[in-house]
Design a protein around this motif. Sequence first.
Motif, PDB file in Angstrom:
ATOM      1  N   THR A 233       0.818  -1.222   0.000  1.00 10.03           N
ATOM      2  CA  THR A 233       0.000   0.000   0.000  1.00 10.03           C
ATOM      3  C   THR A 233       0.847   1.264   0.000  1.00 10.03           C
ATOM      4  N   SER A 234       2.145   1.142  -0.344  1.00  9.85           N
ATOM      5  CA  SER A 234       3.039   2.308  -0.326  1.00  9.85           C
ATOM      6  C   SER A 234       3.584   2.650  -1.705  1.00  9.85           C
ATOM      7  N   LEU A 235       3.905   1.641  -2.517  1.00 11.90           N
ATOM      8  CA  LEU A 235       4.540   1.880  -3.813  1.00 11.90           C
ATOM      9  C   LEU A 235       3.546   2.524  -4.773  1.00 11.90           C
ATOM     10  N   GLU A 236       3.948   3.665  -5.379  1.00 15.07           N
ATOM     11  CA  GLU A 236       3.086   4.390  -6.310  1.00 15.07           C
ATOM     12  C   GLU A 236       3.630   4.417  -7.729  1.00 15.07           C
ATOM     13  N   ASN A 237       4.946   4.247  -7.895  1.00 17.35           N
ATOM     14  CA  ASN A 237       5.558   4.335  -9.225  1.00 17.35           C
ATOM     15  C   ASN A 237       6.489   3.144  -9.415  1.00 17.35           C
ATOM     16  N   LEU A 238       6.194   2.311 -10.411  1.00 16.71           N
ATOM     17  CA  LEU A 238       6.999   1.116 -10.697  1.00 16.71           C
ATOM     18  C   LEU A 238       7.425   1.135 -12.159  1.00 16.71           C
ATOM     19  N   SER A 239       8.746   1.113 -12.411  1.00 22.26           N
ATOM     20  CA  SER A 239       9.293   1.110 -13.766  1.00 22.26           C
ATOM     21  C   SER A 239      10.112  -0.160 -13.968  1.00 22.26           C
ATOM     22  N   MET A 240       9.716  -0.950 -14.965  1.00 23.82           N
ATOM     23  CA  MET A 240      10.429  -2.191 -15.301  1.00 23.82           C
ATOM     24  C   MET A 240      10.698  -2.245 -16.797  1.00 23.82           C
ATOM     25  N   ALA A 241      11.131  -1.133 -17.386  1.00 23.51           N
ATOM     26  CA  ALA A 241      11.424  -1.076 -18.817  1.00 23.51           C
ATOM     27  C   ALA A 241      12.749  -1.772 -19.117  1.00 23.51           C
ATOM     28  N   ASN A 242      12.767  -2.546 -20.198  1.00 27.13           N
ATOM     29  CA  ASN A 242      13.983  -3.217 -20.670  1.00 27.13           C
ATOM     30  C   ASN A 242      14.586  -4.107 -19.591  1.00 27.13           C
ATOM     31  N   THR A 243      13.751  -4.935 -18.995  1.00 24.13           N
ATOM     32  CA  THR A 243      14.219  -5.902 -17.998  1.00 24.13           C
ATOM     33  C   THR A 243      14.029  -7.344 -18.478  1.00 24.13           C
ATOM     34  N   ARG A 244      13.649  -7.522 -19.748  1.00 23.76           N
ATOM     35  CA  ARG A 244      13.490  -8.843 -20.376  1.00 23.76           C
ATOM     36  C   ARG A 244      12.364  -9.654 -19.726  1.00 23.76           C
ATOM     37  N   LEU A 245      11.388  -8.986 -19.151  1.00 25.59           N
ATOM     38  CA  LEU A 245      10.259  -9.721 -18.574  1.00 25.59           C
ATOM     39  C   LEU A 245       9.352 -10.249 -19.681  1.00 25.59           C
ATOM     40  N   ALA A 254      -0.924  -8.500 -13.925  1.00 23.16           N
ATOM     41  CA  ALA A 254      -2.373  -8.366 -14.116  1.00 23.16           C
ATOM     42  C   ALA A 254      -3.139  -8.812 -12.874  1.00 23.16           C
ATOM     43  N   GLU A 255      -2.659  -9.871 -12.224  1.00 22.36           N
ATOM     44  CA  GLU A 255      -3.319 -10.339 -10.997  1.00 22.36           C
ATOM     45  C   GLU A 255      -3.167  -9.330  -9.862  1.00 22.36           C
ATOM     46  N   CYS A 256      -1.980  -8.705  -9.749  1.00 15.85           N
ATOM     47  CA  CYS A 256      -1.764  -7.761  -8.648  1.00 15.85           C
ATOM     48  C   CYS A 256      -2.587  -6.492  -8.846  1.00 15.85           C
ATOM     49  N   LEU A 257      -2.849  -6.088 -10.099  1.00 16.22           N
ATOM     50  CA  LEU A 257      -3.642  -4.892 -10.345  1.00 16.22           C
ATOM     51  C   LEU A 257      -5.096  -5.074  -9.929  1.00 16.22           C
ATOM     52  N   LYS A 258      -5.546  -6.330  -9.799  1.00  9.97           N
ATOM     53  CA  LYS A 258      -6.915  -6.569  -9.338  1.00  9.97           C
ATOM     54  C   LYS A 258      -7.080  -6.195  -7.873  1.00  9.97           C
ATOM     55  N   GLU A 259      -6.002  -6.307  -7.079  1.00 12.60           N
ATOM     56  CA  GLU A 259      -6.087  -6.076  -5.646  1.00 12.60           C
ATOM     57  C   GLU A 259      -5.375  -4.801  -5.210  1.00 12.60           C
ATOM     58  N   ASN A 260      -4.407  -4.338  -6.000  1.00  7.66           N
ATOM     59  CA  ASN A 260      -3.634  -3.154  -5.608  1.00  7.66           C
ATOM     60  C   ASN A 260      -4.404  -1.888  -5.969  1.00  7.66           C
ATOM     61  N   ASN A 261      -4.565  -0.987  -4.997  1.00  6.46           N
ATOM     62  CA  ASN A 261      -5.253   0.281  -5.210  1.00  6.46           C
ATOM     63  C   ASN A 261      -4.356   1.478  -4.940  1.00  6.46           C
ATOM     64  N   THR A 262      -3.037   1.254  -4.923  1.00  3.92           N
ATOM     65  CA  THR A 262      -2.089   2.324  -4.611  1.00  3.92           C
ATOM     66  C   THR A 262      -1.238   2.714  -5.811  1.00  3.92           C
ATOM     67  N   LEU A 263      -0.913   1.755  -6.658  1.00  7.59           N
ATOM     68  CA  LEU A 263      -0.017   2.000  -7.784  1.00  7.59           C
ATOM     69  C   LEU A 263      -0.658   2.987  -8.765  1.00  7.59           C
ATOM     70  N   LYS A 264       0.100   4.057  -9.110  1.00  3.67           N
ATOM     71  CA  LYS A 264      -0.404   5.087 -10.010  1.00  3.67           C
ATOM     72  C   LYS A 264       0.307   5.104 -11.356  1.00  3.67           C
ATOM     73  N   VAL A 265       1.581   4.723 -11.381  1.00  2.00           N
ATOM     74  CA  VAL A 265       2.368   4.748 -12.619  1.00  2.00           C
ATOM     75  C   VAL A 265       3.019   3.386 -12.790  1.00  2.00           C
ATOM     76  N   LEU A 266       2.848   2.792 -13.993  1.00  2.00           N
ATOM     77  CA  LEU A 266       3.431   1.480 -14.300  1.00  2.00           C
ATOM     78  C   LEU A 266       4.069   1.546 -15.679  1.00  2.00           C
ATOM     79  N   ASN A 267       5.355   1.231 -15.751  1.00  2.00           N
ATOM     80  CA  ASN A 267       6.117   1.268 -17.003  1.00  2.00           C
ATOM     81  C   ASN A 267       6.700  -0.113 -17.260  1.00  2.00           C
ATOM     82  N   MET A 268       6.253  -0.753 -18.372  1.00  2.00           N
ATOM     83  CA  MET A 268       6.765  -2.075 -18.762  1.00  2.00           C
ATOM     84  C   MET A 268       7.186  -2.068 -20.229  1.00  2.00           C
ATOM     85  N   GLU A 269       7.749  -0.965 -20.692  1.00  2.00           N
ATOM     86  CA  GLU A 269       8.144  -0.825 -22.093  1.00  2.00           C
ATOM     87  C   GLU A 269       9.378  -1.672 -22.411  1.00  2.00           C
ATOM     88  N   SER A 270       9.547  -1.952 -23.725  1.00  2.00           N
ATOM     89  CA  SER A 270      10.759  -2.602 -24.258  1.00  2.00           C
ATOM     90  C   SER A 270      11.021  -3.945 -23.598  1.00  2.00           C
TER      91      SER A 270
END
Length: 362
Positions: A233-245, A254-270
Motif C-alpha cells: 500500500t506504499s509503492l506508487e511508481n513502478l518502472s520495469m522497462a527493458n528488464t526482459r520480462l 495483471a493479478e496484482c492490479l486486481k487487488e492493488n489500489n495504490t499503484l499510479k504509474v506502471l512502465n513495462m516498455e521494451s
Amino acid sequence: MAAQRIGLWQDFSKYKDVDEDEILSQLTPEQLEELEAELDPDNTLLPPCDRVKNQTNKEPTGPYDRQHLLQFLESTAKEEEDREERVPYEAGKKRGKVWKPREEPKTIVDDDEDIVLTEEWESALSTATEDELVELAAVLGLHSMLNQVQYEASIKDKRVMDIDEEAGKFRGIAKYSVPKLLPKEPPNTTDVEKTVQQAKDNDPELKELNLNNIKNIPIPKLKELAEALKTNTSLENLSMANTRLNDGVALKVAECLKENNTLKVLNMESNFISGNGMKAIMDTVAKNTSLLELRLANQRSVLGNKVEMEIAKALEENKTLLKFGLAFEQAGPRTRAHDALMRNNELTRLKRVGKDDDEAEK
C-alpha cells in the motif's frame, strides 16, 4: 446586429434556442433509428464497420458458397442486355469531342535584364571576400551553393573560416569531422534484492521503484515482486522497462492490479510481452481505478488488429487512466484509444473545478 447567416444564405438564428433533447424525446423508436442511420461520424480514420452500421435485416438463406455466387454473377451479367448506344460504334472513328490539354501561358524571362543595386550594396559586394560571400549565401538560404561543412556552420552560426581556411571557398572540399564521444548512460544501481524485500514488508519509504535496464533480474524475482504488490500500500511508481520480462510476469502483474489500489504509474516498455500478456493486463486495467499512467510500448512481438481492438475497448471502459504509451498500428483502435484518454482527462478537469461525477460524465 445583423443575424448570422450560414450555408446557402439561410437564417438559422431562430433555431438557436431550440431544445434538442425535447425534440428527441418526442420521436418514436422508428424515427430515432432512421435518424441514427443517417448520422455519419465524419472520421476517415475509422474503419467502415465502426463508421456505418449494418443495414441488412434479411436473415441468411443458407451457408456461403463462393462458387455458386460467382456463377450467379456471371450468368446475370450475360443475360442483362447492354445499353443502347446513342452513336453506333464504328472502327477507327472517334466519337464525341477530343480532349486537348489546356495551354498554360508561358512566362518570358529576360536574361539580359540588368539588376540595379544601390551604391551601398555595390561597394559591399565588390569588396567582399569569398568566405564572406559563402556566409551570405548561407544567410540567404542558397544551400545548393554550399557543401555540407558550410551548411552545418551556417546552422550553428559559426564562421567557416574558423573551421578550415580552404572550406570557406565555394570550391572548398567537405572534409570529415571526428564524431564526438558522448558519455555512456550510467548503469542502474538499484539493489533488486533489497527493494523487493521492502515491497514485501510494505515499507512506507518505498514510494518509487526504478528497475529500468537491469537485464540480469531473474524472472522468478520479478514474479515475486508482482506478488508482493498485491498487499503493498506504499509503492506508487513502478518502472520495469527493458528488464526482459515476459508473459509470465505480465500475468502476475495483471493479478496484482486486481487487488492493488495504490499503484499510479506502471512502465513495462521494451520487453517480451505478447498479445496474451497485453490482453491480460488490459482486462484488469479496464476495472482498475487507481492507475493514472501505463506504458507498454516497444514489445518484441506484433500485437495485431484483434489485440489492439481489445486494448481500445479496455481503455473505453476505464474512467481514470490519463496517459497510455503504446504505438497502435491500426487507425480504428488508435482513434478509439485517443478519444477515451481525452474523455478521462476532461472528466478529471471537471472534477477538479468542482463538478460531481454524474455531471462530469455528461
